[in-house]
Design a protein around this motif. Structure first.
Motif, short mmCIF file in Angstrom:
data_model
loop_
_atom_site.label_atom_id
_atom_site.label_comp_id
_atom_site.label_asym_id
_atom_site.label_seq_id
_atom_site.Cartn_x
_atom_site.Cartn_y
_atom_site.Cartn_z
N VAL A 58 0.80 -1.23 0.00
CA VAL A 58 0.00 0.00 0.00
C VAL A 58 0.83 1.27 0.00
N GLY A 59 2.17 1.15 -0.06
CA GLY A 59 3.03 2.32 -0.20
C GLY A 59 3.29 3.10 1.07
N LEU A 60 2.80 2.63 2.22
CA LEU A 60 3.00 3.37 3.46
C LEU A 60 4.37 3.06 4.06
N LEU A 61 4.94 4.07 4.71
CA LEU A 61 6.23 3.96 5.39
C LEU A 61 6.00 3.96 6.90
N PRO A 62 6.99 3.53 7.69
CA PRO A 62 6.81 3.49 9.15
C PRO A 62 6.34 4.82 9.74
N GLU A 63 6.81 5.94 9.20
CA GLU A 63 6.40 7.23 9.76
C GLU A 63 4.95 7.60 9.44
N HIS A 64 4.31 6.86 8.56
CA HIS A 64 2.91 7.12 8.21
C HIS A 64 1.92 6.47 9.19
N VAL A 65 2.41 5.55 10.04
CA VAL A 65 1.52 4.77 10.90
C VAL A 65 2.07 4.68 12.32
N SER A 66 1.17 4.34 13.24
CA SER A 66 1.54 3.97 14.61
C SER A 66 1.08 2.55 14.84
N VAL A 67 1.92 1.72 15.42
CA VAL A 67 1.52 0.36 15.78
C VAL A 67 0.71 0.45 17.07
N MET A 68 -0.55 0.01 17.01
CA MET A 68 -1.43 0.08 18.17
C MET A 68 -1.42 -1.22 18.96
N ALA A 69 -1.35 -2.35 18.25
CA ALA A 69 -1.41 -3.66 18.91
C ALA A 69 -1.08 -4.74 17.90
N TRP A 70 -0.90 -5.95 18.39
CA TRP A 70 -0.72 -7.13 17.54
C TRP A 70 -1.32 -8.33 18.24
N THR A 71 -1.61 -9.37 17.47
CA THR A 71 -2.25 -10.56 18.03
C THR A 71 -1.25 -11.38 18.84
N ARG A 72 -1.79 -12.12 19.80
CA ARG A 72 -0.99 -13.04 20.61
C ARG A 72 -0.80 -14.33 19.83
N GLY A 73 0.39 -14.87 19.88
CA GLY A 73 0.65 -16.16 19.24
C GLY A 73 0.43 -16.11 17.75
N VAL A 91 5.71 -29.05 1.25
CA VAL A 91 4.28 -28.83 1.02
C VAL A 91 3.77 -27.80 2.01
N CYS A 92 3.07 -26.80 1.50
CA CYS A 92 2.45 -25.76 2.32
C CYS A 92 0.96 -26.09 2.46
N ILE A 93 0.52 -26.33 3.70
CA ILE A 93 -0.89 -26.67 3.92
C ILE A 93 -1.71 -25.47 4.38
N GLY A 94 -1.03 -24.35 4.67
CA GLY A 94 -1.74 -23.16 5.13
C GLY A 94 -0.77 -22.11 5.62
N GLN A 95 -1.32 -21.14 6.34
CA GLN A 95 -0.48 -20.05 6.85
C GLN A 95 -0.69 -19.88 8.35
N LYS A 96 0.38 -19.48 9.01
CA LYS A 96 0.28 -19.03 10.40
C LYS A 96 0.62 -17.55 10.38
N GLN A 97 -0.25 -16.77 11.03
CA GLN A 97 -0.16 -15.33 10.89
C GLN A 97 -0.06 -14.60 12.22
N LYS A 98 0.70 -13.52 12.19
CA LYS A 98 0.69 -12.51 13.24
C LYS A 98 0.01 -11.29 12.61
N TRP A 99 -0.97 -10.75 13.31
CA TRP A 99 -1.72 -9.60 12.80
C TRP A 99 -1.33 -8.34 13.56
N PHE A 100 -1.19 -7.24 12.83
CA PHE A 100 -0.83 -5.95 13.40
C PHE A 100 -1.95 -4.94 13.14
N LEU A 101 -2.27 -4.16 14.15
CA LEU A 101 -3.24 -3.08 14.03
C LEU A 101 -2.46 -1.76 14.01
N LEU A 102 -2.66 -0.98 12.95
CA LEU A 102 -1.95 0.28 12.76
C LEU A 102 -2.94 1.42 12.64
#
Length: 192
Positions: A58-73, A91-102
């Motif tokens: 999306v073209g955003l740089l670190p200075e464009h956002v603030s990290v508010m929170a992220w998911t546990r595990g 073989v890839c059966i899926g994804q494990k994700q960490k989510w960030f709220l900005l």
């Protein structure tokens, strides 16, 4: 990079504005919409991957956002059987994700969907926080629900609980095409 269990490490990114609405992107050449997300490279930490993907998608740089929170595990989803490429190793059966709220700290003009030579999105819009769940592809829906559920309390004015009609079980019953065997298996275990 795929772990021993067959899951590809990935980051998911939820960018919100001052009104608590979230960035919802339309995939290039498709009718599907999603949050920005992408794989974590070898030797890359999730936060580093998040900033890299944020710029690439999306073209955003670190200075464009603030990290508010992220998911546990890690939050996990499995790919439907017909999408697993058994001829590719590992073989890839899926994804494990960490989510960030900005939170966006600048105006919308900072978004640049063409920041890289291979755009991921060709359109976007601001959407109410919980409104996106019915549009999420069925096998990712549970992970999206878990990420939103964990992160909602960090946005002022957004209900911490999803409306009943947006619960994954309700969407599954209404949609007809989702089966419990294909729905994401969500883990909140921290895999290393």
């Amino acid at each position: 990079m795929i772990d021993r269990s067959g899951f590809r490490p990935n980051v998911g990114i939820i960018v919100c504005n001052q009104r608590g609405e979230v960035f919802w992107g339309k995939r290039v050449g498709h009718r599907s919409w999603q949050f920005p997300q992408g794989g974590i490279d070898v030797e890359e930490r999730p936060l580093e991957a998040m900033y890299r993907e944020l710029h690439e998608e999306v073209g955003l740089l670190p200075e464009h956002v603030s990290v508010m929170a992220w998911t546990r595990g890690w939050l996990r989803y499995r790919l439907p059987r017909n999408m697993v490429r058994r001829h590719v190793q590992p073989v890839c059966i899926g994804q494990k994700q960490k989510w960030f709220l900005l939170r966006l700290r600048t105006d919308e003009s900072a978004f640049d969907l063409n920041a890289t030579h291979k755009p991921e999105f060709d359109g976007w819009e601001w959407r109410p926080f919980w409104s996106i769940l019915p549009e999420v592809i069925y096998f990712k829906r549970t992970v999206y629900f878990q990420a939103l559920h964990q992160l909602a309390p960090f946005i002022e004015g957004v209900p911490a609980e999803c409306p009943d009609d947006c619960l994954p079980e309700q969407l599954e019953r209404r949609g007809g095409r989702d089966s419990s065997a294909d729905l994401a298996t969500a883990g909140n275990r921290d895999a290393r």
